[in-house]
Design an enzyme around this catalytic site. Structure first.
Site, mmCIF file in Angstrom:
data_model
loop_
_atom_site.group_PDB
_atom_site.id
_atom_site.type_symbol
_atom_site.label_atom_id
_atom_site.label_comp_id
_atom_site.label_asym_id
_atom_site.label_seq_id
_atom_site.Cartn_x
_atom_site.Cartn_y
_atom_site.Cartn_z
ATOM 1 C CD GLU A 17 -3.089 1.101 2.202
ATOM 2 O OE1 GLU A 17 -3.715 0.228 1.976
ATOM 3 O OE2 GLU A 17 -3.216 1.751 3.149
ATOM 4 C CE1 TYR A 49 -10.204 9.997 -3.771
ATOM 5 C CE2 TYR A 49 -11.491 10.540 -1.808
ATOM 6 C CZ TYR A 49 -11.186 10.683 -3.254
ATOM 7 O OH TYR A 49 -11.882 11.767 -3.821
ATOM 8 C CG ASP A 109 -11.327 7.396 9.953
ATOM 9 O OD1 ASP A 109 -12.233 6.367 10.112
ATOM 10 O OD2 ASP A 109 -9.993 7.106 9.643
ATOM 11 C CD GLN A 215 5.453 3.165 11.360
ATOM 12 O OE1 GLN A 215 6.720 3.038 11.638
ATOM 13 N NE2 GLN A 215 4.827 2.489 10.664
ATOM 14 C CE LYS A 275 8.313 4.835 7.007
ATOM 15 N NZ LYS A 275 7.731 4.201 8.271
HETATM 16 P P1 FAD Z 1 -18.328 1.170 6.822
HETATM 17 O O1 FAD Z 1 -18.029 -0.232 6.115
HETATM 18 O O2 FAD Z 1 -19.333 1.928 6.465
HETATM 19 O O3 FAD Z 1 -18.247 0.854 8.439
HETATM 20 C C1 FAD Z 1 -18.191 1.874 9.296
HETATM 21 C C2 FAD Z 1 -18.968 1.449 10.527
HETATM 22 O O4 FAD Z 1 -20.417 1.486 10.191
HETATM 23 C C3 FAD Z 1 -18.704 0.061 11.172
HETATM 24 O O5 FAD Z 1 -18.839 0.452 12.505
HETATM 25 C C4 FAD Z 1 -19.929 -0.903 10.608
HETATM 26 O O6 FAD Z 1 -20.095 -1.749 11.475
HETATM 27 C C5 FAD Z 1 -20.924 0.357 10.592
HETATM 28 N N1 FAD Z 1 -21.913 0.148 9.466
HETATM 29 C C6 FAD Z 1 -21.725 -0.314 8.160
HETATM 30 N N2 FAD Z 1 -22.674 -0.647 7.321
HETATM 31 C C7 FAD Z 1 -23.595 -0.383 8.062
HETATM 32 C C8 FAD Z 1 -25.176 -0.116 8.040
HETATM 33 N N3 FAD Z 1 -25.721 -0.464 6.756
HETATM 34 N N4 FAD Z 1 -25.964 0.236 8.949
HETATM 35 C C9 FAD Z 1 -25.403 0.712 10.321
HETATM 36 N N5 FAD Z 1 -24.079 0.514 10.460
HETATM 37 C C10 FAD Z 1 -23.389 0.064 9.641
HETATM 38 N N6 FAD Z 1 -9.557 6.037 5.113
HETATM 39 C C11 FAD Z 1 -9.438 7.021 4.142
HETATM 40 O O7 FAD Z 1 -9.720 8.122 4.400
HETATM 41 N N7 FAD Z 1 -8.545 6.561 2.755
HETATM 42 C C12 FAD Z 1 -8.275 5.279 2.595
HETATM 43 O O8 FAD Z 1 -7.513 5.004 1.549
HETATM 44 C C13 FAD Z 1 -8.346 4.356 3.651
HETATM 45 N N8 FAD Z 1 -8.245 3.137 3.249
HETATM 46 C C14 FAD Z 1 -8.359 2.043 4.080
HETATM 47 C C15 FAD Z 1 -8.111 0.801 3.738
HETATM 48 C C16 FAD Z 1 -8.272 -0.207 4.752
HETATM 49 C C17 FAD Z 1 -7.850 -1.742 4.214
HETATM 50 C C18 FAD Z 1 -8.795 -0.055 6.105
HETATM 51 C C19 FAD Z 1 -9.226 -0.956 6.932
HETATM 52 C C20 FAD Z 1 -9.441 1.276 6.283
HETATM 53 C C21 FAD Z 1 -9.195 2.287 5.403
HETATM 54 N N9 FAD Z 1 -9.515 3.606 5.734
HETATM 55 C C22 FAD Z 1 -9.324 4.748 4.749
HETATM 56 C C23 FAD Z 1 -10.244 4.127 6.921
HETATM 57 C C24 FAD Z 1 -11.712 3.734 6.758
HETATM 58 O O9 FAD Z 1 -12.198 4.838 5.900
HETATM 59 C C25 FAD Z 1 -12.284 3.978 8.457
HETATM 60 O O10 FAD Z 1 -11.840 2.980 9.030
HETATM 61 C C26 FAD Z 1 -13.776 4.236 8.351
HETATM 62 O O11 FAD Z 1 -14.106 4.610 9.917
HETATM 63 C C27 FAD Z 1 -14.542 3.199 7.993
HETATM 64 O O12 FAD Z 1 -14.741 2.820 6.640
HETATM 65 P P2 FAD Z 1 -15.490 1.583 6.136
HETATM 66 O O13 FAD Z 1 -15.579 1.550 4.828
HETATM 67 O O14 FAD Z 1 -14.749 0.223 6.916
HETATM 68 O O15 FAD Z 1 -17.031 1.828 6.488
#
Ligand code: FAD
Length: 292
Positions: A17, A49, A109, A215, A275
């Site tokens: 990544e 992103y 987030d 970190q 890195k």
């Molecule tokens: P969701 O799948 O929407 O889940 C978020 C929360 O909502 C969870 O608690 C889930 O249980 C709940 N939820 C899900 N669906 C529903 C529903 N239908 N009804 C009610 N509750 C629901 N952030 C960035 O800004 N840029 C990035 O490039 C980035 N890359 C990432 C890559 C990985 C592999 C990971 C693990 C995280 C990354 N993140 C990134 C962080 C991510 O955006 C955050 O963790 C964010 O808080 C949740 O994103 P999600 O897509 O998992 O959300």
């Protein structure tokens, strides 16, 4: 190339990544670092992103460059929670036009501003809404989603989190990538539970090599990950020496990856954080293992 063609393969592989630059002036140095990572011929490179300090503006430029210049498949991350429907539709079209066939569909987030705003006005509440829009766009993408072996911080409990994860996968995810974790047993328990819940898509474990003591705090704050005593001891002992900490952190990540491969995982995603030296060292530590 679609990642579904790679990750369903039995061959052991690593993916990396990278994140886009924070400022325009940093573009060339970040581009160079990502090119050095691409030269290691990973199974794919994902480009975040905006996460990890970079801006979203260059996600596509970096992903397109790696894909076209080095023939490495790329996964463009896309978040939705602070975006309008129009912006997201435009982004989906841009990703397609850049020749990228894979999207990591994320909610993003919640900033304090968003948290205090009226949720009924949000165009997107969860990643599932974005996945449905990508599917409805008529463009053919391989879509990935995020998952959390130690529960997403906003979830009340793991059962609820996995219930939402199942809905997310059913809406069109071909694979999942995990949040970082430092104890493989957490991943194995999680896999057991999601398989029991009927989630059958490949899960790519995300491994973060911690290469400096500063970190550690940031990583825990971001991910809420559990730090095993074995890892804490290592930071206590070597944290004051950058070179020793780097070597120990790479060894710890390597050890985690070997255990994952030994227990049936075929693709591991390394949070290589722009890195190339760290990515290269992990790959060379696994040079024979990966041939098996
Ligand atoms: P969701 O799948 O929407 O889940 C978020 C929360 O909502 C969870 O608690 C889930 O249980 C709940 N939820 C899900 N669906 C529903 C529903 N239908 N009804 C009610 N509750 C629901 N952030 C960035 O800004 N840029 C990035 O490039 C980035 N890359 C990432 C890559 C990985 C592999 C990971 C693990 C995280 C990354 N993140 C990134 C962080 C991510 O955006 C955050 O963790 C964010 O808080 C949740 O994103 P999600 O897509 O998992 O959300």
């Amino acid at each position: 190339m679609k990642l579904s063609e790679i990750i369903n393969n039995e061959k052991l592989s690593l993916s990396f990544e990278v994140f886009p630059p924070k400022t325009d002036t940093a573009f060339e140095s970040v581009k160079h670092a990502t090119e050095e990572i691409a030269k290691l011929s990973p199974s794919f490179v994902s480009v975040t992103y905006g996460a990890g300090g970079g801006t979203s503006k260059y996600t596509l430029d970096i992903a397109k460059n790696i894909n076209e210049q080095y023939g490495v498949p790329t996964l463009a991350h896309l978040t939705c929670v602070s975006s309008s429907k129009e912006t997201v539709q435009k982004k989906i079209k841009e990703i397609k036009a850049a020749g990228i066939e894979n999207i990591m569909a994320l909610r993003g987030d919640l900033t304090p501003e968003l948290e205090n705003s009226d949720r009924s006005k949000w165009a997107y509440r969860n990643a599932i809404d974005l996945i449905r829009d990508i599917k409805d766009s008529g463009e053919d993408f391989c879509i990935g989603g995020a998952c959390y072996p130690e529960i997403h911080p906003e979830s009340e409990n793991q059962r609820e989190d996995i219930k939402h994860l199942k809905e997310k996968v059913d809406s069109g995810c071909s694979f999942l990538t995990t949040q970082m974790f430092f104890d493989n047993n957490l991943l194995y328990n999680f896999l057991y539970k999601i398989r029991e819940a009927g989630i059958t898509v490949p899960v790519i474990p995300g491994i973060m090599p911690i290469t400096n003591a500063n970190q550690v705090e940031r990583a825990i704050k971001l991910s809420g990950s559990f730090m095993p005593q074995r890892f804490k001891s290592l930071v206590d002992k070597f944290g004051h020496s950058p070179e020793a900490m780097k070597q120990a952190g790479i060894a710890y990540a390597t050890d985690q990856i070997i255990d994952l491969f030994a227990n049936g995982i075929t693709n591991v995603h390394v949070y290589s954080m722009n890195k190339p030296d760290v990515a290269e060292k992990i790959q060379s530590n696994l040079s024979e293992i990966i041939k098996v």
